[in-house]
Scaffold this motif. Structure first.
Motif, PDB file in Angstrom:
ATOM      1  N   ARG A  92       0.888  -1.031   0.080  1.00 40.21           N
ATOM      2  CA  ARG A  92       0.009   0.007  -0.037  1.00 40.21           C
ATOM      3  C   ARG A  92       0.892   1.141   0.074  1.00 40.21           C
ATOM      4  NH1 ARG A  92      -3.939   1.165  -2.536  1.00 40.21           N
ATOM      5  NH2 ARG A  92      -3.192   3.063  -2.500  1.00 40.21           N
ATOM      6  N   ALA A  93       1.837   1.279   0.608  1.00 44.40           N
ATOM      7  CA  ALA A  93       2.802   2.189   0.905  1.00 44.40           C
ATOM      8  C   ALA A  93       3.593   2.548  -0.565  1.00 44.40           C
ATOM      9  CB  ALA A  93       3.966   2.187   1.889  1.00 44.40           C
ATOM     10  N   MET A  94       3.965   1.602  -1.324  1.00 44.08           N
ATOM     11  CA  MET A  94       4.428   1.487  -2.655  1.00 44.08           C
ATOM     12  C   MET A  94       3.376   2.275  -3.638  1.00 44.08           C
ATOM     13  SD  MET A  94       7.097  -1.417  -2.952  1.00 44.08           S
ATOM     14  CE  MET A  94       6.126  -2.932  -2.932  1.00 44.08           C
ATOM     15  N   ALA A  95       2.411   1.955  -3.420  1.00 46.33           N
ATOM     16  CA  ALA A  95       1.129   2.250  -4.467  1.00 46.33           C
ATOM     17  C   ALA A  95       0.863   3.954  -4.135  1.00 46.33           C
ATOM     18  CB  ALA A  95      -0.205   1.432  -4.114  1.00 46.33           C
ATOM     19  N   ASP A  96       1.013   4.214  -2.735  1.00 49.97           N
ATOM     20  CA  ASP A  96       0.605   5.618  -2.241  1.00 49.97           C
ATOM     21  C   ASP A  96       1.820   6.460  -2.924  1.00 49.97           C
ATOM     22  OD1 ASP A  96      -1.600   4.997  -1.073  1.00 49.97           O
ATOM     23  OD2 ASP A  96      -1.014   4.913   0.731  1.00 49.97           O
ATOM     24  N   MET A  97       3.078   5.933  -2.957  1.00 49.44           N
ATOM     25  CA  MET A  97       4.232   6.752  -3.305  1.00 49.44           C
ATOM     26  C   MET A  97       4.304   6.664  -5.001  1.00 49.44           C
ATOM     27  SD  MET A  97       7.430   5.613  -1.141  1.00 49.44           S
ATOM     28  CE  MET A  97       7.506   3.892  -1.561  1.00 49.44           C
ATOM     29  N   ARG A  98       3.634   5.796  -5.486  1.00 48.32           N
ATOM     30  CA  ARG A  98       3.480   5.807  -7.118  1.00 48.32           C
ATOM     31  C   ARG A  98       2.532   6.901  -7.274  1.00 48.32           C
ATOM     32  NH1 ARG A  98       0.018   1.147  -8.502  1.00 48.32           N
ATOM     33  NH2 ARG A  98      -1.237   2.498  -7.706  1.00 48.32           N
ATOM     34  N   ASP A  99       1.699   7.103  -6.526  1.00 49.57           N
ATOM     35  CA  ASP A  99       0.614   8.015  -6.939  1.00 49.57           C
ATOM     36  C   ASP A  99       0.761   9.264  -6.487  1.00 49.57           C
ATOM     37  OD1 ASP A  99      -1.457   5.812  -7.457  1.00 49.57           O
ATOM     38  OD2 ASP A  99      -2.313   5.842  -5.605  1.00 49.57           O
ATOM     39  N   LEU A 100       1.778   9.280  -5.521  1.00 58.09           N
ATOM     40  CA  LEU A 100       2.335  10.846  -5.103  1.00 58.09           C
ATOM     41  C   LEU A 100       3.372  11.211  -6.361  1.00 58.09           C
ATOM     42  CD1 LEU A 100       3.097  13.090  -3.232  1.00 58.09           C
ATOM     43  CD2 LEU A 100       4.692  11.815  -2.274  1.00 58.09           C
ATOM     44  N   PHE A 101       4.162  10.391  -6.921  1.00 57.35           N
ATOM     45  CA  PHE A 101       5.002  10.710  -7.794  1.00 57.35           C
ATOM     46  C   PHE A 101       4.077  10.899  -9.194  1.00 57.35           C
ATOM     47  CE2 PHE A 101       7.988   8.509  -4.971  1.00 57.35           C
ATOM     48  CZ  PHE A 101       8.634   9.662  -4.754  1.00 57.35           C
ATOM     49  N   ARG A 102       2.977  10.249  -9.493  1.00 54.92           N
ATOM     50  CA  ARG A 102       2.349  10.446 -10.506  1.00 54.92           C
ATOM     51  C   ARG A 102       1.801  11.869 -10.523  1.00 54.92           C
ATOM     52  NH1 ARG A 102      -0.994   4.896 -11.611  1.00 54.92           N
ATOM     53  NH2 ARG A 102       0.740   3.820 -12.774  1.00 54.92           N
ATOM     54  N   GLU A 103       1.415  12.289  -9.436  1.00 54.87           N
ATOM     55  CA  GLU A 103       0.618  13.726  -9.279  1.00 54.87           C
ATOM     56  C   GLU A 103       1.508  14.925  -9.679  1.00 54.87           C
ATOM     57  OE1 GLU A 103      -0.623  14.384  -5.044  1.00 54.87           O
ATOM     58  OE2 GLU A 103      -1.752  12.596  -5.111  1.00 54.87           O
ATOM     59  N   GLY A 105       4.026  14.270 -12.055  1.00 52.53           N
ATOM     60  CA  GLY A 105       4.247  14.011 -13.197  1.00 52.53           C
ATOM     61  C   GLY A 105       5.443  12.841 -13.807  1.00 52.53           C
ATOM     62  N   TYR A 106       5.685  12.054 -13.013  1.00 52.53           N
ATOM     63  CA  TYR A 106       6.931  11.130 -12.871  1.00 52.53           C
ATOM     64  C   TYR A 106       6.249   9.670 -12.643  1.00 52.53           C
ATOM     65  CZ  TYR A 106       9.818  15.196 -11.897  1.00 52.53           C
ATOM     66  OH  TYR A 106      10.222  16.557 -11.686  1.00 52.53           O
ATOM     67  N   SER A 107       6.762   8.752 -13.633  1.00 53.37           N
ATOM     68  CA  SER A 107       6.660   7.484 -13.556  1.00 53.37           C
ATOM     69  C   SER A 107       7.900   7.029 -12.555  1.00 53.37           C
ATOM     70  CB  SER A 107       6.803   6.813 -14.728  1.00 53.37           C
ATOM     71  OG  SER A 107       7.880   6.876 -15.383  1.00 53.37           O
ATOM     72  N   ALA A 108       7.450   6.055 -11.683  1.00 57.28           N
ATOM     73  CA  ALA A 108       8.664   5.611 -10.784  1.00 57.28           C
ATOM     74  C   ALA A 108       8.712   4.302 -10.619  1.00 57.28           C
ATOM     75  CB  ALA A 108       8.333   6.272  -9.294  1.00 57.28           C
ATOM     76  N   ASN A 109       9.928   3.528 -10.463  1.00 53.40           N
ATOM     77  CA  ASN A 109      10.235   2.456 -10.021  1.00 53.40           C
ATOM     78  C   ASN A 109      10.532   2.327  -8.684  1.00 53.40           C
ATOM     79  OD1 ASN A 109      11.298  -0.107  -9.557  1.00 53.40           O
ATOM     80  ND2 ASN A 109      12.436  -0.188 -11.585  1.00 53.40           N
ATOM     81  N   ILE A 110       9.800   1.614  -7.839  1.00 55.21           N
ATOM     82  CA  ILE A 110      10.038   1.726  -6.196  1.00 55.21           C
ATOM     83  C   ILE A 110      10.388   0.360  -5.804  1.00 55.21           C
ATOM     84  CG2 ILE A 110       8.625   2.297  -4.064  1.00 55.21           C
ATOM     85  CD1 ILE A 110       6.661   3.966  -5.829  1.00 55.21           C
ATOM     86  N   ARG A 111      11.419   0.474  -4.743  1.00 54.46           N
ATOM     87  CA  ARG A 111      12.017  -0.775  -4.228  1.00 54.46           C
ATOM     88  C   ARG A 111      11.956  -0.570  -2.661  1.00 54.46           C
ATOM     89  NH1 ARG A 111      16.706  -1.453  -1.921  1.00 54.46           N
ATOM     90  NH2 ARG A 111      17.659  -3.454  -2.005  1.00 54.46           N
ATOM     91  N   VAL A 112      11.361  -1.395  -1.697  1.00 52.44           N
ATOM     92  CA  VAL A 112      11.450  -1.205  -0.528  1.00 52.44           C
ATOM     93  C   VAL A 112      12.275  -2.436  -0.055  1.00 52.44           C
ATOM     94  CG1 VAL A 112       9.854  -1.181   1.719  1.00 52.44           C
ATOM     95  CG2 VAL A 112       9.390   0.032  -0.451  1.00 52.44           C
ATOM     96  N   GLU A 113      13.258  -1.948   0.988  1.00 50.33           N
ATOM     97  CA  GLU A 113      14.002  -3.013   1.728  1.00 50.33           C
ATOM     98  C   GLU A 113      13.617  -2.805   3.241  1.00 50.33           C
ATOM     99  OE1 GLU A 113      18.674  -4.250   2.696  1.00 50.33           O
ATOM    100  OE2 GLU A 113      18.131  -2.992   1.003  1.00 50.33           O
ATOM    101  N   LEU A 114      13.316  -3.722   4.034  1.00 52.68           N
ATOM    102  CA  LEU A 114      13.076  -3.627   5.463  1.00 52.68           C
ATOM    103  C   LEU A 114      14.169  -4.364   5.902  1.00 52.68           C
ATOM    104  CD1 LEU A 114       9.345  -4.810   5.623  1.00 52.68           C
ATOM    105  CD2 LEU A 114      10.257  -2.412   5.475  1.00 52.68           C
ATOM    106  N   TYR A 115      14.804  -3.549   6.905  1.00 50.92           N
ATOM    107  CA  TYR A 115      15.946  -4.052   7.742  1.00 50.92           C
ATOM    108  C   TYR A 115      15.570  -4.545   9.061  1.00 50.92           C
ATOM    109  CZ  TYR A 115      16.528   0.233   9.609  1.00 50.92           C
ATOM    110  OH  TYR A 115      16.243   1.545  10.414  1.00 50.92           O
ATOM    111  N   GLU A 116      16.506  -5.601   9.661  1.00 55.01           N
ATOM    112  CA  GLU A 116      16.399  -6.099  10.873  1.00 55.01           C
ATOM    113  C   GLU A 116      17.253  -4.964  11.834  1.00 55.01           C
ATOM    114  OE1 GLU A 116      16.111  -7.323  14.583  1.00 55.01           O
ATOM    115  OE2 GLU A 116      15.150  -8.154  13.143  1.00 55.01           O
ATOM    116  N   PRO A 117      16.542  -4.244  12.731  1.00 50.46           N
ATOM    117  CA  PRO A 117      16.959  -3.027  13.684  1.00 50.46           C
ATOM    118  C   PRO A 117      18.246  -3.543  14.504  1.00 50.46           C
ATOM    119  CG  PRO A 117      14.550  -3.139  13.996  1.00 50.46           C
ATOM    120  CD  PRO A 117      14.980  -4.537  12.898  1.00 50.46           C
TER     121      PRO A 117
END
Length: 126
Positions: A92-103, A105-117
């Motif tokens: 959902r966060a990636m979709a929201d970021m995609r929508d934000l960048f579209r607003e 005027g950008y297309s975005a390739n988004i990658r998320v990495e979660l790390y062990e604190p």
């Protein structure tokens, strides 16, 4: 952009040696052209996407001399793995970021990495 991913213990947390470190999402935006929107302007909407306080999120816009692929932006996110950051929440966060960048005027390739604190260290000058 309503993502329920909680805040945890706050912006500073202790690692396994008892040292204080930032547990922040780090969002790097790579672009071969200057953006029409600043990192500061993106900060608040991205803060809402990741449900974190302002001082916990870091947004960097990085110029890139050459980049493969058709997308305008490559967005690389590192965030602390937390129980509430499920695959569904991250998607959902990636979709929201995609929508934000579209607003903007950008297309975005988004990658998320979660790390062990416990495997991360950071030093802030205070």
């Amino acid at each position: 952009m309503d993502v329920s991913s909680g805040v945890g213990r706050g912006p500073k947390e202790e690692n396994c040696e008892g040292q204080r470190n930032q547990g922040m999402p780090l969002l790097k935006i790579f672009s071969s052209k200057a953006l029409r929107v600043s990192a500061d302007a993106l900060h608040l909407p991205l803060q809402k996407v990741w449900s974190v306080p302002a001082d916990v999120l870091k947004v960097l816009v990085l110029p890139c001399h050459d980049m493969s692929g058709p997308d305008d932006l490559y967005v690389d996110v590192r965030a602390k793995a937390k129980p509430e950051r499920t695959q569904e929440v991250v998607d959902r966060a990636m979709a929201d970021m995609r929508d934000l960048f579209r607003e903007h005027g950008y297309s975005a390739n988004i990658r998320v990495e979660l790390y062990e604190p416990s495997l991360q260290s950071a030093l802030n000058q205070e």
